[in-house]
Write a protein that holds these residues in place. Structure first.
Motif, PDB file in Angstrom:
ATOM      1  N   UNK A  65      33.397 -15.387 -23.705  1.00 27.50           N
ATOM      2  CA  UNK A  65      34.033 -14.081 -24.006  1.00 27.50           C
ATOM      3  C   UNK A  65      33.337 -13.198 -25.132  1.00 27.50           C
ATOM      4  N   UNK A  66      32.405 -13.720 -25.785  1.00 21.79           N
ATOM      5  CA  UNK A  66      31.855 -12.966 -26.914  1.00 21.79           C
ATOM      6  C   UNK A  66      30.372 -12.546 -26.262  1.00 21.79           C
ATOM      7  N   UNK A  67      30.326 -11.119 -26.328  1.00 23.89           N
ATOM      8  CA  UNK A  67      29.264 -10.361 -25.587  1.00 23.89           C
ATOM      9  C   UNK A  67      27.916 -10.658 -26.151  1.00 23.89           C
ATOM     10  N   UNK A  68      27.955 -10.531 -27.467  1.00 27.73           N
ATOM     11  CA  UNK A  68      26.504 -10.914 -28.156  1.00 27.73           C
ATOM     12  C   UNK A  68      25.944 -12.249 -28.047  1.00 27.73           C
ATOM     13  N   UNK A  69      26.985 -13.268 -28.033  1.00 25.79           N
ATOM     14  CA  UNK A  69      26.493 -14.708 -27.790  1.00 25.79           C
ATOM     15  C   UNK A  69      26.077 -14.809 -26.355  1.00 25.79           C
ATOM     16  N   UNK A 125      40.016 -33.995 -18.843  1.00 25.45           N
ATOM     17  CA  UNK A 125      39.921 -32.491 -18.928  1.00 25.45           C
ATOM     18  C   UNK A 125      39.172 -31.816 -18.027  1.00 25.45           C
ATOM     19  N   UNK A 126      39.491 -30.740 -17.428  1.00 28.15           N
ATOM     20  CA  UNK A 126      38.726 -29.877 -16.499  1.00 28.15           C
ATOM     21  C   UNK A 126      38.188 -28.934 -17.501  1.00 28.15           C
ATOM     22  N   UNK A 127      38.541 -28.815 -18.822  1.00 30.78           N
ATOM     23  CA  UNK A 127      37.972 -27.631 -19.516  1.00 30.78           C
ATOM     24  C   UNK A 127      37.442 -28.170 -20.951  1.00 30.78           C
ATOM     25  N   UNK A 128      35.971 -27.658 -21.109  1.00 32.46           N
ATOM     26  CA  UNK A 128      35.306 -28.170 -22.353  1.00 32.46           C
ATOM     27  C   UNK A 128      35.353 -27.061 -23.397  1.00 32.46           C
ATOM     28  N   UNK A 129      35.273 -27.127 -24.514  1.00 35.70           N
ATOM     29  CA  UNK A 129      35.136 -26.529 -25.567  1.00 35.70           C
ATOM     30  C   UNK A 129      34.279 -26.651 -26.527  1.00 35.70           C
ATOM     31  N   UNK A 130      33.426 -25.633 -26.679  1.00 40.19           N
ATOM     32  CA  UNK A 130      32.026 -25.578 -27.782  1.00 40.19           C
ATOM     33  C   UNK A 130      32.272 -24.265 -28.719  1.00 40.19           C
ATOM     34  N   UNK A 131      32.060 -24.576 -29.850  1.00 38.06           N
ATOM     35  CA  UNK A 131      31.822 -23.910 -31.040  1.00 38.06           C
ATOM     36  C   UNK A 131      30.462 -23.604 -31.262  1.00 38.06           C
ATOM     37  N   UNK A 132      29.812 -22.421 -31.288  1.00 40.70           N
ATOM     38  CA  UNK A 132      28.164 -22.313 -31.679  1.00 40.70           C
ATOM     39  C   UNK A 132      28.392 -21.147 -32.632  1.00 40.70           C
ATOM     40  N   UNK A 133      27.195 -20.992 -33.393  1.00 41.27           N
ATOM     41  CA  UNK A 133      26.912 -19.803 -33.990  1.00 41.27           C
ATOM     42  C   UNK A 133      26.728 -18.618 -33.307  1.00 41.27           C
ATOM     43  N   UNK A 134      27.679 -17.509 -33.829  1.00 39.31           N
ATOM     44  CA  UNK A 134      27.303 -16.290 -33.204  1.00 39.31           C
ATOM     45  C   UNK A 134      26.188 -15.872 -33.634  1.00 39.31           C
ATOM     46  N   UNK A 135      25.785 -14.655 -33.089  1.00 41.60           N
ATOM     47  CA  UNK A 135      24.376 -14.018 -33.368  1.00 41.60           C
ATOM     48  C   UNK A 135      24.574 -12.470 -33.150  1.00 41.60           C
ATOM     49  N   UNK A 136      23.562 -11.851 -34.226  1.00 40.54           N
ATOM     50  CA  UNK A 136      23.573 -10.494 -33.991  1.00 40.54           C
ATOM     51  C   UNK A 136      22.611 -10.200 -32.792  1.00 40.54           C
ATOM     52  N   UNK A 137      22.414  -8.818 -32.643  1.00 38.63           N
ATOM     53  CA  UNK A 137      21.521  -8.241 -31.341  1.00 38.63           C
ATOM     54  C   UNK A 137      20.181  -8.816 -31.579  1.00 38.63           C
TER      55      UNK A 137
END
Length: 211
Positions: A65-69, A125-137
């Motif tokens: 959902x995060x565009x810059x990622x 589960x059919x859905x996996x969740x992962x958190x990653x560092x966000x990034x700048x442009x």
């Protein structure tokens, strides 16, 4: 283009600087997520408004959902096999379902208790969740974390057709904005408007470790 955009430099003043946040463009009906594909898959999806053809229903697919990622991941649409960039307008109730079903991709003792419990949860589960560092442009890591969701099995079949309101081709928009990044002209960079998304279920927010 139905995706709503605004100045990057104006938006970063409002965005949280750190913590776990689901940054997204959304309203009461939908949530926008992003994916990149090779032309055979991307063009089929754009033309037919669902995923089929060369799209695999037997492999996990990841949405962001995060565009810059997404731009970090696909090199602003320049990586091989990721040339077609899609903004997928999902039914909000579908996105909520994904979050409610999501299991972390790495073991969290405070959530699952034992490692065996977590292993069983991942398997079922059919859905996996992962958190990653966000990034700048430019691709530099930020303190804020960005979410991505992996979808498989029964849920990927629902995602491919039933959960989609619109599949939007934003490849040309990405190419235009990439020029501003390459030329270090962030004053002209436009990105989708995003704000932190809060799930309807407070227990889901706690389980996802949202700030």
């Amino acid at each position: 283009m139905t995706l709503i955009t605004a100045s990057y430099l104006e938006q970063i003043e409002k965005w949280p600087k750190k913590g776990h946040h689901i940054m997204a463009q959304y309203n009461e009906e939908k949530v926008v997520v992003y994916q990149s594909y090779r032309p055979s898959i991307g063009n089929f999806a754009i033309k037919n408004q669902y995923f089929g053809g060369d799209f695999s229903l037997t492999r996990m697919t990841w949405i962001k959902p995060n565009f810059l990622w997404m731009m970090y991941r696909n090199g602003w649409g320049t990586k091989e096999g990721q040339e077609i960039v899609l903004a997928i307008h999902l039914k909000r109730k579908a996105f909520e379902r994904y979050l409610n079903l999501a299991v972390h991709s790495s073991y969290k003792q405070e959530i699952y208790g034992s490692r065996d419990n977590w292993t069983e949860a991942v398997k079922n589960s059919d859905i996996r969740l992962q958190w990653d560092p966000d990034h700048d442009p430019y691709g530099a890591k930020l303190e804020r974390r960005a979410i991505q969701l992996g979808i498989r099995n029964d849920e990927i079949e629902k995602f491919a057709k039933d959960d989609i309101i619109e599949i939007e081709d934003i490849t040309e928009f990405i190419q235009q904005q990439r020029e501003y990044v390459v030329n270090k002209n962030l004053e002209r960079l436009m990105v989708p408007i995003e704000t932190p998304y809060v799930p309807n279920n407070i227990e889901t927010s706690k389980r996802l470790n949202l700030d």
